[in-house]
Motif scaffolding. Structure first.
Motif, PDB file in Angstrom:
ATOM      1  N   ALA A 147       0.828  -1.204   0.000  1.00 59.24           N
ATOM      2  CA  ALA A 147       0.000   0.000   0.000  1.00 59.24           C
ATOM      3  C   ALA A 147       0.865   1.258   0.000  1.00 59.24           C
ATOM      4  O   ALA A 147       0.578   2.227  -0.717  1.00 59.24           O
ATOM      5  CB  ALA A 147      -0.934  -0.005   1.206  1.00 59.24           C
ATOM      6  N   ALA A 148       1.938   1.252   0.787  1.00 59.78           N
ATOM      7  CA  ALA A 148       2.808   2.424   0.840  1.00 59.78           C
ATOM      8  C   ALA A 148       3.556   2.610  -0.471  1.00 59.78           C
ATOM      9  O   ALA A 148       3.694   3.730  -0.973  1.00 59.78           O
ATOM     10  CB  ALA A 148       3.790   2.285   2.004  1.00 59.78           C
ATOM     11  N   ALA A 149       4.060   1.524  -1.044  1.00 58.26           N
ATOM     12  CA  ALA A 149       4.775   1.625  -2.320  1.00 58.26           C
ATOM     13  C   ALA A 149       3.846   2.123  -3.426  1.00 58.26           C
ATOM     14  O   ALA A 149       4.251   2.940  -4.268  1.00 58.26           O
ATOM     15  CB  ALA A 149       5.371   0.271  -2.692  1.00 58.26           C
ATOM     16  N   HIS A 150       2.620   1.648  -3.420  1.00 57.45           N
ATOM     17  CA  HIS A 150       1.650   2.114  -4.422  1.00 57.45           C
ATOM     18  C   HIS A 150       1.388   3.610  -4.262  1.00 57.45           C
ATOM     19  O   HIS A 150       1.243   4.334  -5.265  1.00 57.45           O
ATOM     20  CB  HIS A 150       0.344   1.340  -4.297  1.00 57.45           C
ATOM     21  CG  HIS A 150      -0.723   1.795  -5.238  1.00 57.45           C
ATOM     22  ND1 HIS A 150      -0.717   1.486  -6.583  1.00 57.45           N
ATOM     23  CD2 HIS A 150      -1.827   2.577  -5.038  1.00 57.45           C
ATOM     24  CE1 HIS A 150      -1.772   2.051  -7.171  1.00 57.45           C
ATOM     25  NE2 HIS A 150      -2.453   2.705  -6.257  1.00 57.45           N
ATOM     26  N   ALA A 151       1.346   4.087  -3.031  1.00 53.73           N
ATOM     27  CA  ALA A 151       1.099   5.513  -2.795  1.00 53.73           C
ATOM     28  C   ALA A 151       2.242   6.374  -3.328  1.00 53.73           C
ATOM     29  O   ALA A 151       2.024   7.475  -3.840  1.00 53.73           O
ATOM     30  CB  ALA A 151       0.881   5.769  -1.307  1.00 53.73           C
ATOM     31  N   VAL A 152       3.489   5.868  -3.220  1.00 52.15           N
ATOM     32  CA  VAL A 152       4.617   6.598  -3.815  1.00 52.15           C
ATOM     33  C   VAL A 152       4.468   6.629  -5.325  1.00 52.15           C
ATOM     34  O   VAL A 152       4.599   7.688  -5.961  1.00 52.15           O
ATOM     35  CB  VAL A 152       5.964   5.932  -3.432  1.00 52.15           C
ATOM     36  CG1 VAL A 152       7.117   6.629  -4.156  1.00 52.15           C
ATOM     37  CG2 VAL A 152       6.186   5.991  -1.933  1.00 52.15           C
ATOM     38  N   ARG A 153       4.196   5.499  -5.913  1.00 49.42           N
ATOM     39  CA  ARG A 153       4.066   5.407  -7.373  1.00 49.42           C
ATOM     40  C   ARG A 153       2.961   6.313  -7.888  1.00 49.42           C
ATOM     41  O   ARG A 153       3.087   6.959  -8.951  1.00 49.42           O
ATOM     42  CB  ARG A 153       3.779   3.952  -7.768  1.00 49.42           C
ATOM     43  CG  ARG A 153       3.709   3.701  -9.271  1.00 49.42           C
ATOM     44  CD  ARG A 153       5.063   3.907  -9.918  1.00 49.42           C
ATOM     45  NE  ARG A 153       5.115   3.405 -11.277  1.00 49.42           N
ATOM     46  CZ  ARG A 153       4.637   4.037 -12.353  1.00 49.42           C
ATOM     47  NH1 ARG A 153       4.059   5.215 -12.220  1.00 49.42           N
ATOM     48  NH2 ARG A 153       4.760   3.499 -13.557  1.00 49.42           N
ATOM     49  N   ALA A 154       1.857   6.401  -7.125  1.00 49.99           N
ATOM     50  CA  ALA A 154       0.708   7.212  -7.540  1.00 49.99           C
ATOM     51  C   ALA A 154       0.889   8.695  -7.254  1.00 49.99           C
ATOM     52  O   ALA A 154       0.085   9.514  -7.699  1.00 49.99           O
ATOM     53  CB  ALA A 154      -0.554   6.702  -6.844  1.00 49.99           C
ATOM     54  N   GLY A 155       1.912   9.052  -6.463  1.00 47.73           N
ATOM     55  CA  GLY A 155       2.137  10.449  -6.128  1.00 47.73           C
ATOM     56  C   GLY A 155       1.348  10.934  -4.936  1.00 47.73           C
ATOM     57  O   GLY A 155       1.368  12.126  -4.619  1.00 47.73           O
ATOM     58  N   THR A 156       0.685  10.025  -4.221  1.00 44.48           N
ATOM     59  CA  THR A 156      -0.052  10.406  -3.013  1.00 44.48           C
ATOM     60  C   THR A 156       0.906  10.837  -1.910  1.00 44.48           C
ATOM     61  O   THR A 156       0.598  11.729  -1.112  1.00 44.48           O
ATOM     62  CB  THR A 156      -0.918   9.233  -2.533  1.00 44.48           C
ATOM     63  OG1 THR A 156      -1.723   8.769  -3.611  1.00 44.48           O
ATOM     64  CG2 THR A 156      -1.817   9.657  -1.383  1.00 44.48           C
ATOM     65  N   ILE A 157       2.055  10.157  -1.850  1.00 40.65           N
ATOM     66  CA  ILE A 157       3.130  10.547  -0.941  1.00 40.65           C
ATOM     67  C   ILE A 157       4.409  10.661  -1.767  1.00 40.65           C
ATOM     68  O   ILE A 157       4.483  10.153  -2.900  1.00 40.65           O
ATOM     69  CB  ILE A 157       3.328   9.533   0.209  1.00 40.65           C
ATOM     70  CG1 ILE A 157       3.631   8.127  -0.341  1.00 40.65           C
ATOM     71  CG2 ILE A 157       2.121   9.524   1.133  1.00 40.65           C
ATOM     72  CD1 ILE A 157       3.938   7.103   0.724  1.00 40.65           C
ATOM     73  N   ASP A 158       5.416  11.328  -1.213  1.00 43.69           N
ATOM     74  CA  ASP A 158       6.663  11.541  -1.951  1.00 43.69           C
ATOM     75  C   ASP A 158       7.746  10.537  -1.592  1.00 43.69           C
ATOM     76  O   ASP A 158       8.691  10.347  -2.370  1.00 43.69           O
ATOM     77  CB  ASP A 158       7.176  12.958  -1.667  1.00 43.69           C
ATOM     78  CG  ASP A 158       6.198  14.008  -2.151  1.00 43.69           C
ATOM     79  OD1 ASP A 158       6.122  14.221  -3.368  1.00 43.69           O
ATOM     80  OD2 ASP A 158       5.498  14.589  -1.296  1.00 43.69           O
ATOM     81  N   ALA A 159       7.644   9.917  -0.432  1.00 40.13           N
ATOM     82  CA  ALA A 159       8.649   8.958   0.004  1.00 40.13           C
ATOM     83  C   ALA A 159       8.021   7.985   0.994  1.00 40.13           C
ATOM     84  O   ALA A 159       7.075   8.332   1.703  1.00 40.13           O
ATOM     85  CB  ALA A 159       9.834   9.679   0.662  1.00 40.13           C
ATOM     86  N   TYR A 160       8.571   6.788   1.021  1.00 43.91           N
ATOM     87  CA  TYR A 160       8.134   5.771   1.970  1.00 43.91           C
ATOM     88  C   TYR A 160       9.377   5.306   2.731  1.00 43.91           C
ATOM     89  O   TYR A 160      10.337   4.823   2.142  1.00 43.91           O
ATOM     90  CB  TYR A 160       7.462   4.628   1.226  1.00 43.91           C
ATOM     91  CG  TYR A 160       7.334   3.318   1.965  1.00 43.91           C
ATOM     92  CD1 TYR A 160       7.175   3.265   3.344  1.00 43.91           C
ATOM     93  CD2 TYR A 160       7.358   2.109   1.274  1.00 43.91           C
ATOM     94  CE1 TYR A 160       7.064   2.064   4.010  1.00 43.91           C
ATOM     95  CE2 TYR A 160       7.247   0.895   1.925  1.00 43.91           C
ATOM     96  CZ  TYR A 160       7.115   0.878   3.295  1.00 43.91           C
ATOM     97  OH  TYR A 160       7.011  -0.319   3.950  1.00 43.91           O
ATOM     98  N   ALA A 161       9.359   5.476   4.042  1.00 46.54           N
ATOM     99  CA  ALA A 161      10.514   5.141   4.886  1.00 46.54           C
ATOM    100  C   ALA A 161      10.403   3.718   5.409  1.00 46.54           C
ATOM    101  O   ALA A 161       9.404   3.339   6.017  1.00 46.54           O
ATOM    102  CB  ALA A 161      10.612   6.122   6.052  1.00 46.54           C
ATOM    103  N   SER A 162      11.459   2.947   5.173  1.00 46.36           N
ATOM    104  CA  SER A 162      11.568   1.602   5.717  1.00 46.36           C
ATOM    105  C   SER A 162      13.059   1.276   5.774  1.00 46.36           C
ATOM    106  O   SER A 162      13.880   2.169   5.906  1.00 46.36           O
ATOM    107  CB  SER A 162      10.792   0.598   4.845  1.00 46.36           C
ATOM    108  OG  SER A 162      10.805  -0.692   5.431  1.00 46.36           O
ATOM    109  N   VAL A 163      13.401   0.022   5.649  1.00 46.57           N
ATOM    110  CA  VAL A 163      14.798  -0.392   5.559  1.00 46.57           C
ATOM    111  C   VAL A 163      15.224  -0.319   4.095  1.00 46.57           C
ATOM    112  O   VAL A 163      14.491  -0.772   3.208  1.00 46.57           O
ATOM    113  CB  VAL A 163      14.967  -1.823   6.106  1.00 46.57           C
ATOM    114  CG1 VAL A 163      16.400  -2.289   5.974  1.00 46.57           C
ATOM    115  CG2 VAL A 163      14.512  -1.887   7.555  1.00 46.57           C
TER     116      VAL A 163
END
Length: 235
Positions: A147-163
Protein backbone atom coordinates in the motif's frame (compact mmCIF):
# COMPACT_ATOMS: atom_id res chain seq x y z
CA UNK A 1 10.35 -28.66 22.11
CA UNK A 2 6.68 -29.23 21.28
CA UNK A 3 5.80 -31.95 18.73
CA UNK A 4 3.47 -29.39 17.13
CA UNK A 5 4.67 -27.22 14.21
CA UNK A 6 6.33 -24.02 15.33
CA UNK A 7 4.27 -21.04 14.15
CA UNK A 8 6.48 -18.36 12.60
CA UNK A 9 4.88 -15.03 11.67
CA UNK A 10 6.20 -13.10 8.71
CA UNK A 11 5.43 -10.19 6.40
CA UNK A 12 5.71 -10.00 2.64
CA UNK A 13 8.86 -7.86 2.66
CA UNK A 14 11.65 -9.11 0.41
CA UNK A 15 14.44 -9.98 0.92
CA UNK A 16 13.51 -10.73 4.55
CA UNK A 17 10.41 -12.80 3.78
CA UNK A 18 8.43 -13.35 0.58
CA UNK A 19 6.95 -16.02 -1.66
CA UNK A 20 8.92 -17.25 -4.66
CA UNK A 21 7.48 -18.02 -8.10
CA UNK A 22 6.25 -21.40 -6.83
CA UNK A 23 4.56 -19.83 -3.80
CA UNK A 24 7.14 -21.11 -1.30
CA UNK A 25 7.91 -18.82 1.61
CA UNK A 26 11.58 -17.80 1.54
CA UNK A 27 13.88 -14.90 2.38
CA UNK A 28 16.85 -14.27 4.66
CA UNK A 29 14.92 -14.43 7.95
CA UNK A 30 12.92 -17.45 6.79
CA UNK A 31 15.95 -19.43 5.67
CA UNK A 32 17.82 -18.78 8.91
CA UNK A 33 14.80 -20.18 10.77
CA UNK A 34 14.68 -23.17 8.42
CA UNK A 35 18.38 -23.80 9.03
CA UNK A 36 18.27 -23.55 12.82
CA UNK A 37 14.93 -24.84 14.05
CA UNK A 38 15.08 -28.51 12.94
CA UNK A 39 18.26 -28.88 15.00
CA UNK A 40 16.32 -27.68 18.06
CA UNK A 41 13.79 -30.48 17.86
CA UNK A 42 11.16 -28.51 15.92
CA UNK A 43 9.39 -31.07 13.69
CA UNK A 44 8.12 -28.49 11.20
CA UNK A 45 7.49 -24.77 10.76
CA UNK A 46 4.11 -23.24 9.99
CA UNK A 47 4.66 -19.89 8.26
CA UNK A 48 1.84 -17.44 8.97
CA UNK A 49 1.58 -14.31 6.84
CA UNK A 50 0.35 -11.26 8.73
CA UNK A 51 0.59 -7.47 8.87
CA UNK A 52 3.24 -5.56 10.80
CA UNK A 53 0.75 -4.25 13.36
CA UNK A 54 -0.12 -7.82 14.37
CA UNK A 55 3.38 -9.19 14.94
CA UNK A 56 3.84 -8.35 18.61
CA UNK A 57 0.18 -8.83 19.53
CA UNK A 58 0.33 -12.30 17.98
CA UNK A 59 3.23 -13.23 20.22
CA UNK A 60 1.61 -12.00 23.40
CA UNK A 61 -1.72 -13.69 22.70
CA UNK A 62 -0.19 -16.97 21.54
CA UNK A 63 -1.05 -16.97 17.85
CA UNK A 64 2.59 -17.69 16.99
CA UNK A 65 5.83 -18.46 18.80
CA UNK A 66 8.39 -16.51 16.78
CA UNK A 67 8.43 -13.64 14.31
CA UNK A 68 10.56 -12.45 11.46
CA UNK A 69 13.34 -10.06 12.46
CA UNK A 70 12.37 -6.70 13.94
CA UNK A 71 14.43 -3.70 15.00
CA UNK A 72 15.38 -4.21 18.65
CA UNK A 73 14.12 -1.23 20.66
CA UNK A 74 13.65 -0.63 24.36
CA UNK A 75 9.91 -0.07 23.88
CA UNK A 76 9.56 -3.44 22.16
CA UNK A 77 11.69 -5.15 24.82
CA UNK A 78 9.02 -4.20 27.33
CA UNK A 79 6.58 -6.44 25.46
CA UNK A 80 8.67 -9.25 23.94
CA UNK A 81 12.15 -10.78 23.99
CA UNK A 82 14.63 -10.79 21.11
CA UNK A 83 17.28 -13.14 19.83
CA UNK A 84 20.80 -11.96 19.22
CA UNK A 85 20.92 -9.74 16.10
CA UNK A 86 20.54 -11.36 12.70
CA UNK A 87 21.03 -8.15 10.68
CA UNK A 88 22.19 -4.55 10.98
CA UNK A 89 20.69 -2.22 8.39
CA UNK A 90 20.21 1.46 7.48
CA UNK A 91 16.90 3.10 6.72
CA UNK A 92 16.00 4.02 3.18
CA UNK A 93 13.37 6.00 1.30
CA UNK A 94 11.42 4.65 -1.66
CA UNK A 95 10.82 7.65 -3.94
CA UNK A 96 9.89 8.49 -7.52
CA UNK A 97 12.97 8.74 -9.70
CA UNK A 98 12.03 12.27 -10.76
CA UNK A 99 12.46 13.51 -7.17
CA UNK A 100 15.90 11.94 -6.55
CA UNK A 101 17.68 15.29 -6.90
CA UNK A 102 15.62 16.79 -4.07
CA UNK A 103 15.12 13.97 -1.53
CA UNK A 104 18.25 12.81 0.32
CA UNK A 105 16.87 11.65 3.68
CA UNK A 106 14.49 12.58 6.46
CA UNK A 107 15.94 16.08 6.85
CA UNK A 108 15.30 17.04 3.23
CA UNK A 109 11.68 15.96 3.69
CA UNK A 110 11.40 17.97 6.90
CA UNK A 111 12.77 21.07 5.21
CA UNK A 112 10.24 20.92 2.39
CA UNK A 113 6.87 22.55 3.13
CA UNK A 114 4.94 20.09 0.96
CA UNK A 115 6.70 16.71 0.77
CA UNK A 116 4.73 13.84 2.33
CA UNK A 117 6.21 10.74 3.94
CA UNK A 118 4.64 7.32 4.26
CA UNK A 119 5.39 4.87 7.08
CA UNK A 120 3.98 1.50 8.12
CA UNK A 121 1.92 1.78 11.29
CA UNK A 122 4.06 1.24 14.45
CA UNK A 123 7.41 0.93 12.66
CA UNK A 124 10.42 2.68 14.20
CA UNK A 125 10.80 5.00 11.21
CA UNK A 126 7.86 7.03 12.52
CA UNK A 127 9.82 8.09 15.60
CA UNK A 128 12.91 8.80 13.51
CA UNK A 129 10.99 11.00 11.08
CA UNK A 130 9.41 13.00 13.90
CA UNK A 131 12.76 13.38 15.68
CA UNK A 132 14.28 14.77 12.49
CA UNK A 133 11.53 17.32 12.01
CA UNK A 134 8.94 15.78 9.70
CA UNK A 135 5.58 17.04 11.07
CA UNK A 136 2.75 14.61 11.78
CA UNK A 137 0.45 16.35 9.33
CA UNK A 138 2.81 15.34 6.51
CA UNK A 139 3.12 11.71 7.59
CA UNK A 140 0.71 9.09 6.23
CA UNK A 141 0.41 5.69 7.92
CA UNK A 142 -0.13 2.43 6.03
CA UNK A 143 -0.75 -1.17 7.01
CA UNK A 144 1.32 -2.93 4.33
CA UNK A 145 4.42 -2.42 2.23
CA UNK A 146 2.41 -2.77 -0.97
CA UNK A 147 0.00 0.00 0.00
CA UNK A 148 2.81 2.42 0.84
CA UNK A 149 4.77 1.63 -2.32
CA UNK A 150 1.65 2.11 -4.42
CA UNK A 151 1.10 5.51 -2.79
CA UNK A 152 4.62 6.60 -3.81
CA UNK A 153 4.07 5.41 -7.37
CA UNK A 154 0.71 7.21 -7.54
CA UNK A 155 2.14 10.45 -6.13
CA UNK A 156 -0.05 10.41 -3.01
CA UNK A 157 3.13 10.55 -0.94
CA UNK A 158 6.66 11.54 -1.95
CA UNK A 159 8.65 8.96 0.00
CA UNK A 160 8.13 5.77 1.97
CA UNK A 161 10.51 5.14 4.89
CA UNK A 162 11.57 1.60 5.72
CA UNK A 163 14.80 -0.39 5.56
CA UNK A 164 16.83 0.39 2.44
CA UNK A 165 17.32 -3.31 1.72
CA UNK A 166 13.57 -3.91 1.83
CA UNK A 167 13.07 -1.26 -0.86
CA UNK A 168 15.79 -2.79 -3.00
CA UNK A 169 14.24 -6.21 -2.52
CA UNK A 170 10.85 -4.88 -3.58
CA UNK A 171 12.26 -3.32 -6.74
CA UNK A 172 14.23 -6.47 -7.55
CA UNK A 173 10.98 -8.45 -7.60
CA UNK A 174 8.87 -5.61 -9.01
CA UNK A 175 11.07 -3.59 -11.41
CA UNK A 176 9.79 -0.06 -11.91
CA UNK A 177 11.85 2.63 -13.72
CA UNK A 178 9.74 5.32 -12.06
CA UNK A 179 10.88 4.34 -8.54
CA UNK A 180 14.28 4.38 -6.86
CA UNK A 181 15.82 4.08 -3.38
CA UNK A 182 17.67 6.69 -1.33
CA UNK A 183 19.68 5.35 1.59
CA UNK A 184 19.32 7.53 4.68
CA UNK A 185 22.74 8.98 5.64
CA UNK A 186 24.27 7.50 8.78
CA UNK A 187 24.61 11.07 10.10
CA UNK A 188 20.80 11.17 10.24
CA UNK A 189 20.16 7.61 11.35
CA UNK A 190 22.91 5.03 11.97
CA UNK A 191 22.21 1.43 10.95
CA UNK A 192 20.36 -0.51 13.64
CA UNK A 193 20.14 -4.16 14.57
CA UNK A 194 17.22 -6.53 14.40
CA UNK A 195 16.47 -9.98 15.76
CA UNK A 196 13.77 -12.62 15.93
CA UNK A 197 11.06 -11.83 18.50
CA UNK A 198 9.53 -14.19 21.07
CA UNK A 199 6.92 -14.05 23.81
CA UNK A 200 8.36 -13.37 27.24
CA UNK A 201 6.70 -16.57 28.42
CA UNK A 202 8.77 -18.64 25.97
CA UNK A 203 12.29 -18.05 27.26
CA UNK A 204 13.35 -21.64 26.52
CA UNK A 205 12.74 -21.20 22.78
CA UNK A 206 14.56 -17.87 22.68
CA UNK A 207 17.52 -19.31 24.56
CA UNK A 208 17.69 -22.32 22.24
CA UNK A 209 17.56 -20.10 19.15
CA UNK A 210 20.24 -17.81 20.61
CA UNK A 211 22.53 -20.77 21.27
CA UNK A 212 22.02 -22.00 17.70
CA UNK A 213 22.57 -18.51 16.29
CA UNK A 214 25.82 -18.14 18.23
CA UNK A 215 27.10 -21.30 16.54
CA UNK A 216 25.81 -20.21 13.09
CA UNK A 217 26.53 -16.49 12.75
CA UNK A 218 29.63 -15.64 10.68
CA UNK A 219 30.21 -19.23 9.61
CA UNK A 220 30.61 -20.02 5.89
CA UNK A 221 26.98 -21.24 5.59
CA UNK A 222 25.79 -17.98 7.15
CA UNK A 223 27.94 -15.89 4.82
CA UNK A 224 26.57 -17.82 1.84
CA UNK A 225 22.98 -17.31 2.98
CA UNK A 226 23.56 -13.59 3.62
CA UNK A 227 25.16 -13.11 0.21
CA UNK A 228 22.24 -14.89 -1.44
CA UNK A 229 19.83 -12.28 -0.10
CA UNK A 230 22.14 -9.23 -0.16
CA UNK A 231 22.71 -8.82 3.58
CA UNK A 232 25.64 -7.43 5.51
CA UNK A 233 26.38 -9.27 8.75
CA UNK A 234 26.35 -7.89 12.28
CA UNK A 235 29.61 -8.29 14.16
Amino acid sequence: MSPQPLRFAYLIEPPFCYRDAEGRVTGYDVEIARHLLPNLGVPSIQFIETEFSELLDGLTDGRWAMTTGLFITEARRERVDFSRPIWELPDGLLIRSETAADIHGYTSLAQSPTRRLGIIQDQVQHQTARRLGVPNDRISLFNTYEAAAHAVRAGTIDAYASVALAHRGHLALNPDPYLTVVEVPSTEKPPERGGFAFAKTDASLRQAVDTALTAFVNTPPHHALAARFGFSLPA
